[in-house]
Design a protein around this motif. Sequence first.
Motif, PDB file in Angstrom:
ATOM      1  N   ASP A 165       0.813  -1.212   0.000  1.00 37.51           N
ATOM      2  CA  ASP A 165       0.000   0.000   0.000  1.00 37.51           C
ATOM      3  C   ASP A 165       0.852   1.270   0.000  1.00 37.51           C
ATOM      4  O   ASP A 165       0.333   2.380   0.159  1.00 37.51           O
ATOM      5  CB  ASP A 165      -0.984   0.017   1.175  1.00 37.51           C
ATOM      6  CG  ASP A 165      -0.333  -0.181   2.532  1.00 37.51           C
ATOM      7  OD1 ASP A 165       0.899  -0.366   2.582  1.00 37.51           O
ATOM      8  OD2 ASP A 165      -1.060  -0.155   3.545  1.00 37.51           O
ATOM      9  N   LYS A 188      -1.514   4.672   0.193  1.00 33.09           N
ATOM     10  CA  LYS A 188      -2.949   4.480   0.264  1.00 33.09           C
ATOM     11  C   LYS A 188      -3.449   5.023   1.608  1.00 33.09           C
ATOM     12  O   LYS A 188      -2.677   5.105   2.573  1.00 33.09           O
ATOM     13  CB  LYS A 188      -3.307   2.997   0.130  1.00 33.09           C
ATOM     14  CG  LYS A 188      -2.954   2.393  -1.219  1.00 33.09           C
ATOM     15  CD  LYS A 188      -3.769   3.015  -2.339  1.00 33.09           C
ATOM     16  CE  LYS A 188      -3.485   2.338  -3.677  1.00 33.09           C
ATOM     17  NZ  LYS A 188      -4.223   2.982  -4.800  1.00 33.09           N
ATOM     18  N   ALA A 191      -1.940   4.157   5.180  1.00 28.79           N
ATOM     19  CA  ALA A 191      -0.598   3.587   5.069  1.00 28.79           C
ATOM     20  C   ALA A 191       0.442   4.552   5.657  1.00 28.79           C
ATOM     21  O   ALA A 191       0.196   5.747   5.831  1.00 28.79           O
ATOM     22  CB  ALA A 191      -0.271   3.284   3.616  1.00 28.79           C
TER      23      ALA A 191
END
Length: 261
Positions: A165, A188, A191
């Motif tokens: 991520d 993301k 993250a």
Amino acid sequence: MGYINNQIGYPKDILASRSIIKRDNYAVIPPDGLVRNIIPGFENCDVTILATPKLGATFVDYLVTLHDGGRNQQGFGGENIETLVYVIEGNITASADSTDYPLTTGGYLYCPAGVMLRLENTNGGKPSQLFLYKRVYNRIKGYEAHVVSNNVNKLERIHYEGMSDVILQDLLPKDLGFDMNIHILSFKPGASHGYIETHVQEHGAYILSGAGVYNLDNEWIPVKKGDYIFMAAYVPQAGYAVGKEEFSYIYSKDCNRDVDL
């Protein structure tokens, strides 16, 4: 697109800023308060100077808006200066000496020392926004850098430190001819870095999207799209992505060289 407001007028509230400037350590520079600079060669452009040696950097970062007719045909860099332009938004023609490279959003051109970078807006009368970088090239015997042009949409997406991520993209080759690299790091929502980093490399980072909370010298600071972060050598650093949008930034890193004494 976060253009500089040329007609701000009277203040509407108490003057305040999110800017944090700690020379030779770190800085956070939000878009509010950026000023235009007149630099020879830049025509019909808004140019903001971000990190410089006066802040503690060994490089200079710029945020440039090319308006209708905006260009630099005089040339930028050359001699012992390496340069890179990245298109945040818009369409331009960038040139390495006499070779033209049409660049769209996400496109970039690196010019090694001795090669002049030239710029021209080709966005149909609309502005284009650029991230611009320059640095004195640290040459070592037997190796040379070369012109590189590409678009981030064509680059390999690497799982950063093994995390799916967090995505790393390298804009330049990993070979000893290059004494620096430019990366895009994308998180993301939710993250983060795997740990708080402390290293000799310095960074200049412009946030392209989203929002995050960044640890700079063990201070957690909220940052968002349009902010610029300078990180000097050895400053502890790490970030979390917050909100619902991907947190992404472009940043420079010196590399591939030993430390001079």
